[in-house]
Design a protein around this motif. Structure first.
Motif, PDB file in Angstrom:
ATOM      1  N   HIS A  41       4.083   7.230   3.426  1.00  0.00           N
ATOM      2  CA  HIS A  41       4.948   6.045   3.367  1.00  0.00           C
ATOM      3  C   HIS A  41       4.443   5.061   2.319  1.00  0.00           C
ATOM      4  CE1 HIS A  41       1.921   4.332   6.261  1.00  0.00           C
ATOM      5  NE2 HIS A  41       2.175   3.208   5.629  1.00  0.00           N
ATOM      6  N   HIS A  54      -6.151  -2.216   3.141  1.00  0.00           N
ATOM      7  CA  HIS A  54      -6.008  -0.959   2.398  1.00  0.00           C
ATOM      8  C   HIS A  54      -4.874  -1.029   1.389  1.00  0.00           C
ATOM      9  CE1 HIS A  54      -3.558  -0.397   6.071  1.00  0.00           C
ATOM     10  NE2 HIS A  54      -2.784   0.392   5.370  1.00  0.00           N
ATOM     11  N   SER A  85       4.474   0.691   1.664  1.00  0.00           N
ATOM     12  CA  SER A  85       4.572  -0.490   2.513  1.00  0.00           C
ATOM     13  C   SER A  85       4.690  -1.757   1.688  1.00  0.00           C
ATOM     14  CB  SER A  85       3.325  -0.567   3.396  1.00  0.00           C
ATOM     15  OG  SER A  85       3.467  -1.591   4.334  1.00  0.00           O
ATOM     16  N   TYR A 118       8.698   0.492  10.490  1.00  0.00           N
ATOM     17  CA  TYR A 118       8.925   1.635   9.594  1.00  0.00           C
ATOM     18  C   TYR A 118      10.376   2.106   9.639  1.00  0.00           C
ATOM     19  CZ  TYR A 118       3.807   2.283   9.489  1.00  0.00           C
ATOM     20  OH  TYR A 118       2.454   2.128   9.328  1.00  0.00           O
ATOM     21  N   GLU A 172       7.845   0.893   4.844  1.00  0.00           N
ATOM     22  CA  GLU A 172       7.310  -0.026   5.857  1.00  0.00           C
ATOM     23  C   GLU A 172       7.422  -1.476   5.397  1.00  0.00           C
ATOM     24  OE1 GLU A 172       3.019   0.268   6.330  1.00  0.00           O
ATOM     25  OE2 GLU A 172       3.033  -0.712   8.276  1.00  0.00           O
ATOM     26  N   HIS A 193       0.820  -1.210   0.000  1.00  0.00           N
ATOM     27  CA  HIS A 193       0.000   0.000   0.000  1.00  0.00           C
ATOM     28  C   HIS A 193       0.854   1.260   0.000  1.00  0.00           C
ATOM     29  CE1 HIS A 193       0.336  -0.811   4.448  1.00  0.00           C
ATOM     30  NE2 HIS A 193       0.570   0.488   4.486  1.00  0.00           N
TER      31      HIS A 193
END
Ligand SMILES: [Fe+2]
Length: 314
Positions: free
Chosen positions: A222, A207, A224, A263, A273, A154
């Motif tokens: 960020h 998400h 991920s 993170y 992340e 994400h």
């Protein structure tokens, strides 16, 4: 109607591709292709690349999302600010339309990128639970190594108007609201929205895009990347620490999405992340609504880093 099905890649700019490659390698990616002014990195999974770096001033350049069908590219190309349909000159080929997202973020809608063979990574660990033993007469010996990223999971972006941005992803890319975060004292004010891909009956990540309301600080928050299991997150943590990279927040477990997370800051201060064991939901799950409190960010883990919401910390 466009219904994005996955997130494929992110594009950053950085002045030093060697340094970026070193960071991304320690972070658990693999070089897919290197050109004088471009670096393509892949995960162990199906996509030929998941992270692109263009040589230039440090920054975030684009996010690539998978169209539900080739016809959706025609639709995207007709929208204001969109490019025509272009052939992608990168490993795996395919086609794309560069779309103009809210706050001028470049959102690439892609289709037809040829998958690659998966790279070998270790199997998920068989865990012996208190009352349920899954590993008998075998030793637990995960290797001390980088986190071995499988895929991009994400992307969290900051917007001048987080609600308008959410509406754009819903109305233009067919995404669904999974959970909304509101100001704790004022439930009417939206701070951010977790959105997932609409895959109908099929499961999708909790998400894929999070639209964060952050007027005055328009930047990526960020990106991920998914790894094999929670041990990989923790092992990757010590790996990055050993390499001298800057940690931001973790290891912990999120509440919304449930991922075990960690993170880190890239050499130019962007947050990357690692995650494992996230929630998967199909389209039938109704949206949730939560106050944006520390407890709703993590179920357990270290105290939230005070600079966590700062886009760039070098
Ligand atoms: Fe995240």
């Amino acid at each position: 109607m466009i219904k994005v099905q996955d997130i494929v890649y992110v594009v950053y700019r950085a002045p030093d591709l060697d340094k970026m490659e070193q960071f991304l390698t320690d972070f658990g990616m693999y070089r897919a292709k290197r050109e004088p002014d471009k670096l393509y990195m892949r995960g162990a999974g199906d996509y030929p690349y998941i992270h692109v770096t263009e040589k230039g001033e440090p920054g975030f350049a684009a996010v690539g999302m998978l169209a539900g069908s080739e016809a959706e590219l025609d639709e995207a190309a007709r929208l204001p600010g969109s490019s025509a349909i272009e052939t992608i000159d990168a490993p795996g080929g395919g086609k794309r339309v560069r779309m103009q997202g809210p706050d001028n973020y470049r959102i690439d809608l892609v289709h037809g990128i040829k998958p690659v063979e998966r790279l070998d990574i270790r199997d998920p660990l068989a865990i012996n639970f208190g009352y349920e033993k899954n590993r008998l007469f075998e030793l637990q010996r995960p290797k001390n190594e980088s986190a071995k990223i499988i895929r991009l999971g994400h992307c969290v972006l900051k917007f001048t108007d987080g609600s308008a941005a959410r509406d754009w992803f819903i109305n233009t890319l067919g995404m669904l609201v999974t959970d909304r975060l509101h100001v704790p004292d004022d439930p009417k004010v939206t701070l951010g929205t977790f959105m997932r891909c609409n895959r109908g009956d099929k499961p999708a990540d909790h998400h894929t895009i999070f639209a964060l309301h952050a007027p005055g600080d328009i930047n990526v928050h960020h990106v991920s990347f998914e790894v094999q299991d929670p041990d990989a997150v923790q092992i990757g943590h010590y790996w990055l620490q050993g390499k001298g990279w800057k940690q931001e927040w973790g290891v912990g477990r999120h509440l919304l999405g449930s991922q075990v997370f960690d993170y880190w800051r890239s050499p130019w201060g962007h947050i990357f992340e690692h995650y494992a064991d996230g929630d998967l939901l199909n389209a039938s799950v109704p949206p949730g609504d939560y106050p944006a409190t520390a407890e709703n960010l993590a179920q357990w883990g270290p105290e939230l880093s005070p600079r966590f919401f700062e886009s760039v910390v070098t």
